[in-house]
Design a protein around this motif. Structure first.
Motif, PDB file in Angstrom:
ATOM      1  N   ARG A  19     121.089  53.418  67.641  1.00  0.00           N
ATOM      2  CA  ARG A  19     121.661  52.505  66.654  1.00  0.00           C
ATOM      3  C   ARG A  19     120.903  52.476  65.337  1.00  0.00           C
ATOM      4  NH1 ARG A  19     124.698  48.391  67.334  1.00  0.00           N
ATOM      5  NH2 ARG A  19     124.844  48.816  65.121  1.00  0.00           N
ATOM      6  N   LEU A  20     119.662  53.014  65.336  1.00  0.00           N
ATOM      7  CA  LEU A  20     118.905  53.087  64.088  1.00  0.00           C
ATOM      8  C   LEU A  20     119.629  53.970  63.075  1.00  0.00           C
ATOM      9  CD1 LEU A  20     115.487  53.602  65.789  1.00  0.00           C
ATOM     10  CD2 LEU A  20     115.882  51.828  64.102  1.00  0.00           C
ATOM     11  N   LEU A  21     120.371  54.936  63.596  1.00  0.00           N
ATOM     12  CA  LEU A  21     121.008  55.906  62.705  1.00  0.00           C
ATOM     13  C   LEU A  21     122.130  55.289  61.875  1.00  0.00           C
ATOM     14  CD1 LEU A  21     121.218  58.997  65.072  1.00  0.00           C
ATOM     15  CD2 LEU A  21     119.549  58.568  63.280  1.00  0.00           C
ATOM     16  N   ASP A  22     122.784  54.266  62.414  1.00  0.00           N
ATOM     17  CA  ASP A  22     123.882  53.707  61.614  1.00  0.00           C
ATOM     18  C   ASP A  22     123.565  52.316  61.063  1.00  0.00           C
ATOM     19  OD1 ASP A  22     124.287  52.135  63.843  1.00  0.00           O
ATOM     20  OD2 ASP A  22     126.448  52.442  63.929  1.00  0.00           O
ATOM     21  N   CYS A  23     122.272  52.021  60.912  1.00  0.00           N
ATOM     22  CA  CYS A  23     121.881  50.770  60.264  1.00  0.00           C
ATOM     23  C   CYS A  23     122.430  50.765  58.844  1.00  0.00           C
ATOM     24  CB  CYS A  23     120.368  50.627  60.221  1.00  0.00           C
ATOM     25  SG  CYS A  23     119.860  49.151  59.322  1.00  0.00           S
ATOM     26  N   LYS A  25     119.762  50.259  53.276  1.00  0.00           N
ATOM     27  CA  LYS A  25     119.554  51.500  52.539  1.00  0.00           C
ATOM     28  C   LYS A  25     118.271  52.224  52.966  1.00  0.00           C
ATOM     29  CE  LYS A  25     120.367  53.853  48.480  1.00  0.00           C
ATOM     30  NZ  LYS A  25     121.486  54.534  48.132  1.00  0.00           N
ATOM     31  N   LYS A  26     117.182  51.456  53.099  1.00  0.00           N
ATOM     32  CA  LYS A  26     115.903  52.103  53.443  1.00  0.00           C
ATOM     33  C   LYS A  26     115.973  52.765  54.818  1.00  0.00           C
ATOM     34  CE  LYS A  26     114.136  47.553  54.737  1.00  0.00           C
ATOM     35  NZ  LYS A  26     113.099  46.536  54.646  1.00  0.00           N
ATOM     36  N   CYS A  27     116.675  52.122  55.745  1.00  0.00           N
ATOM     37  CA  CYS A  27     116.815  52.693  57.096  1.00  0.00           C
ATOM     38  C   CYS A  27     117.700  53.941  57.052  1.00  0.00           C
ATOM     39  CB  CYS A  27     117.405  51.682  58.059  1.00  0.00           C
ATOM     40  SG  CYS A  27     116.434  50.186  58.191  1.00  0.00           S
ATOM     41  N   GLN A  28     118.726  53.886  56.204  1.00  0.00           N
ATOM     42  CA  GLN A  28     119.632  55.032  56.047  1.00  0.00           C
ATOM     43  C   GLN A  28     118.887  56.256  55.555  1.00  0.00           C
ATOM     44  OE1 GLN A  28     123.553  55.257  55.207  1.00  0.00           O
ATOM     45  NE2 GLN A  28     123.291  54.404  57.245  1.00  0.00           N
ATOM     46  N   GLU A  29     117.983  56.021  54.608  1.00  0.00           N
ATOM     47  CA  GLU A  29     117.253  57.163  54.059  1.00  0.00           C
ATOM     48  C   GLU A  29     116.380  57.822  55.122  1.00  0.00           C
ATOM     49  OE1 GLU A  29     117.327  55.692  49.461  1.00  0.00           O
ATOM     50  OE2 GLU A  29     115.421  55.543  50.553  1.00  0.00           O
ATOM     51  N   ILE A  30     115.773  56.983  55.965  1.00  0.00           N
ATOM     52  CA  ILE A  30     114.953  57.532  57.047  1.00  0.00           C
ATOM     53  C   ILE A  30     115.852  58.255  58.064  1.00  0.00           C
ATOM     54  CG2 ILE A  30     113.281  57.003  58.870  1.00  0.00           C
ATOM     55  CD1 ILE A  30     112.490  54.518  57.214  1.00  0.00           C
ATOM     56  N   ALA A  41     127.074  65.813  49.338  1.00  0.00           N
ATOM     57  CA  ALA A  41     126.302  66.648  50.266  1.00  0.00           C
ATOM     58  C   ALA A  41     124.806  66.394  50.083  1.00  0.00           C
ATOM     59  CB  ALA A  41     126.641  68.110  50.009  1.00  0.00           C
ATOM     60  N   GLY A  42     124.098  66.323  51.187  1.00  0.00           N
ATOM     61  CA  GLY A  42     122.648  66.181  51.129  1.00  0.00           C
ATOM     62  C   GLY A  42     122.161  64.789  50.825  1.00  0.00           C
ATOM     63  N   LYS A  43     123.052  63.794  50.958  1.00  0.00           N
ATOM     64  CA  LYS A  43     122.642  62.409  50.694  1.00  0.00           C
ATOM     65  C   LYS A  43     123.176  61.465  51.762  1.00  0.00           C
ATOM     66  CE  LYS A  43     121.601  61.391  45.955  1.00  0.00           C
ATOM     67  NZ  LYS A  43     122.038  60.633  44.786  1.00  0.00           N
ATOM     68  N   PRO A  44     122.406  60.426  52.069  1.00  0.00           N
ATOM     69  CA  PRO A  44     122.947  59.452  53.017  1.00  0.00           C
ATOM     70  C   PRO A  44     124.064  58.639  52.372  1.00  0.00           C
ATOM     71  CG  PRO A  44     120.824  58.712  52.183  1.00  0.00           C
ATOM     72  CD  PRO A  44     121.050  60.069  51.609  1.00  0.00           C
ATOM     73  N   ALA A  45     124.971  58.145  53.206  1.00  0.00           N
ATOM     74  CA  ALA A  45     126.094  57.362  52.683  1.00  0.00           C
ATOM     75  C   ALA A  45     125.601  55.992  52.230  1.00  0.00           C
ATOM     76  CB  ALA A  45     127.149  57.194  53.764  1.00  0.00           C
ATOM     77  N   ALA A  73     107.113  51.047  60.296  1.00  0.00           N
ATOM     78  CA  ALA A  73     106.806  49.921  59.406  1.00  0.00           C
ATOM     79  C   ALA A  73     107.837  49.764  58.290  1.00  0.00           C
ATOM     80  CB  ALA A  73     105.414  50.105  58.824  1.00  0.00           C
ATOM     81  N   LYS A  74     108.475  50.892  57.908  1.00  0.00           N
ATOM     82  CA  LYS A  74     109.434  50.840  56.785  1.00  0.00           C
ATOM     83  C   LYS A  74     110.815  50.325  57.207  1.00  0.00           C
ATOM     84  CE  LYS A  74     107.481  54.800  54.348  1.00  0.00           C
ATOM     85  NZ  LYS A  74     107.700  56.256  54.329  1.00  0.00           N
ATOM     86  N   LEU A  75     111.020  50.227  58.505  1.00  0.00           N
ATOM     87  CA  LEU A  75     112.363  49.839  58.986  1.00  0.00           C
ATOM     88  C   LEU A  75     112.631  48.345  58.779  1.00  0.00           C
ATOM     89  CD1 LEU A  75     112.280  51.724  62.402  1.00  0.00           C
ATOM     90  CD2 LEU A  75     113.573  52.409  60.365  1.00  0.00           C
ATOM     91  N   CYS A  76     113.921  47.994  58.744  1.00  0.00           N
ATOM     92  CA  CYS A  76     114.274  46.585  58.676  1.00  0.00           C
ATOM     93  C   CYS A  76     113.985  45.935  60.032  1.00  0.00           C
ATOM     94  CB  CYS A  76     115.756  46.425  58.301  1.00  0.00           C
ATOM     95  SG  CYS A  76     116.909  46.824  59.624  1.00  0.00           S
TER      96      CYS A  76
END
Ligand SMILES: [Zn+2]
Ligand SMILES: [Zn+2]
Length: 461
Positions: free
Chosen positions: A228-232, A235-240, A302-306, A212-215
């Protein structure tokens, strides 16, 4: 005056011509650009570096047509990729054929490899490609609808050495252009180990209402291509994605060993890289090694999404595509390659104010006073040019002042000046542009006189 011209009275022919109405100006297309002469020194630098490195590492230059069958890209890039779905320039031509302006280089290169029977050559076939590609993207800084790429493709080599060699070349390319970069690297496995991973990924995204949180795009991707979800870029998708299971933990033994070998070579060569578990590249044909080149300022903490801007800033990328040649109708052939966006590289060079040697600078300028002198120096110009000197001129100008101004702009050390008096005496003046001191020299000894001052240029034929 040539014999066949007779002297004519001075008459102005267009005295009575009707006044033309000013035409509406037609500007360039949105998302395209002109490369003006002042900008070309950057292009020369980048293209020269690309050609030099390619040659050193045994890649031979080739080109493919801008226009290809639409199907070539639909099949190779995958119908769910952004390139095909959103960004391709395509049209139906007058014969009803579906045509595309190439959105990337690799499918055309692979087509060419198959079409010309390059599998009969000693393998691998190492190819260097540089040219424009077209994407109907939203125009923004450093992104154009027509832009240029530098590609290297190594077709016919399965060894991880080939992956490492390509990554090393990209790294050296940027280092020699004085741009600091870091390689982002990941492995996306092979079709067999990826299957297990996709199940894990699927379960992860179905857990506790994550879906539900995805774009909206990602919700669709979940059905078609969960990788492909991994390189969306949202921002919200990146965090997931950052929390998602990592593909390197699911690699089969062969894929794992391959990846370890690539990393070992990079360590040995001292090439800085960052293992990036969300890097998958937006194309269906990649397997095993995938990589991108990011400017060092874009290094992820380190430890953060781009952040999205960091991902958008990638200067290039590539990877292995072992299945593509067969999928495009050829024999099973391992391969890997990369593409670098030239415009983005140039943007970086400009941002960093890296000094560029101006190739337009000359050694010598030829100036004249009066028409007889002009004719003589037009001949002298060719003689000096053939002797290898970088000579500059302004034949069309009449005033000496105007010519000396041009001479100053071209940054020459000496200007040769020929006037009526010098013609009669069989001499010519050499003017030192810095001190303004002029010397009279024998016209016949001019080449020797210049060589005395500038040294002998490597003779050209
Ligand atoms: Zn595998
Ligand atoms: Zn998304």
């Amino acid at each position: 005056m040539p014999k066949f011209f007779k002297k004519k009275e001075n008459k102005t022919a267009d005295d009575k011509a009707p006044k033309a109405r000013r035409m509406r100006f037609i500007s360039r297309l949105r998302g395209t650009k002109d490369i003006l002469p002042d900008e070309y020194k950057y292009w020369n630098l980048v293209i020269k570096k690309a050609a030099e490195l390619s040659r050193s590492y045994g890649f031979r230059r080739m080109d493919t047509p801008v226009l290809e069958n639409l199907e070539l890209y639909e099949r190779s890039s995958g119908r769910s990729s952004d390139i095909v779905v959103k960004e391709m320039f395509s049209f139906v031509d007058k014969n009803g054929e579906k045509i595309a302006l190439r959105p990337e280089a690799t499918p055309g290169i692979v087509r060419s490899y198959i079409e010309h029977g390059m599998f009969n050559l000693p393998q691998p076939v190492k190819l260097f490609w540089l040219g424009p590609v077209f994407r109907h993207d939203k125009p923004q800084a450093g992104r154009f609808r027509q832009f240029n790429q530098f590609n290297l493709e190594n077709i016919g080599e399965a060894s991880p050495v080939a992956d490492a060699e390509l990554i090393a070349i990209t790294y050296y390319f940027f280092r020699e252009l004085q741009l600091e970069v870091i390689i982002q690297i990941n492995s996306v496995g092979c079709p067999s180990c990826r299957k297990d991973y996709l199940t894990k990924l699927d379960n992860f995204y179905k857990e506790r209402g994550r879906r539900a949180k995805l774009c909206n795009d990602c919700k669709k991707r979940l059905m078609k291509n969960p990788l492909r979800l991994l390189d969306c870029k949202e921002k919200k998708c990146q965090e997931i994605a950052f929390e998602a299971p990592q593909i390197v933990d699911s690699l089969c033994e062969d894929c794992r060993n391959h990846f370890i070998k690539v990393l070992e070579y990079l360590d040995e060569l001292n090439i800085p890289y960052n293992l990036n578990s969300t890097l998958v590249r937006g194309l269906d044909y990649y397997n095993r090694t995938v990589f991108e080149i990011w400017p060092v300022s874009a290094e992820i903490p380190a430890g953060k999404p781009a952040d999205e801007p960091l991902r958008q800033n990638a200067l290039g990328g590539g990877g292995r595509y072992d299945g593509l040649v067969e999928y495009m109708g050829g024999r099973p052939t391992p391969a890997c390659g990369f593409g670098i966006g030239i415009e983005r590289v140039i943007l970086k060079i400009k941002e960093k104010n890296i000094p560029i040697k101006d190739e337009e600078k000359g050694d010598l300028f030829l100036a004249h006073l009066g028409d007889p002198a002009r004719r003589k120096i037009m001949i002298l110009f060719e003689e000096l040019r053939k002797n290898g000197f970088k000579v500059r001129q302004a034949f069309t100008k009449d005033s000496l002042k105007g010519q000396l101004e041009t001479a100053n702009q071209t940054g020459v050390k000496y200007t040769l000046i020929l006037g009526q008096k010098e013609i009669m005496d069989g001499t010519i003046l050499i003017r030192d542009m810095e001190s303004g001191i002029q010397e009279i020299v024998d016209y016949k000894k001019i080449v020797a006189e210049i060589e005395k001052r500038l040294g002998s240029p490597s003779k050209k034929t």
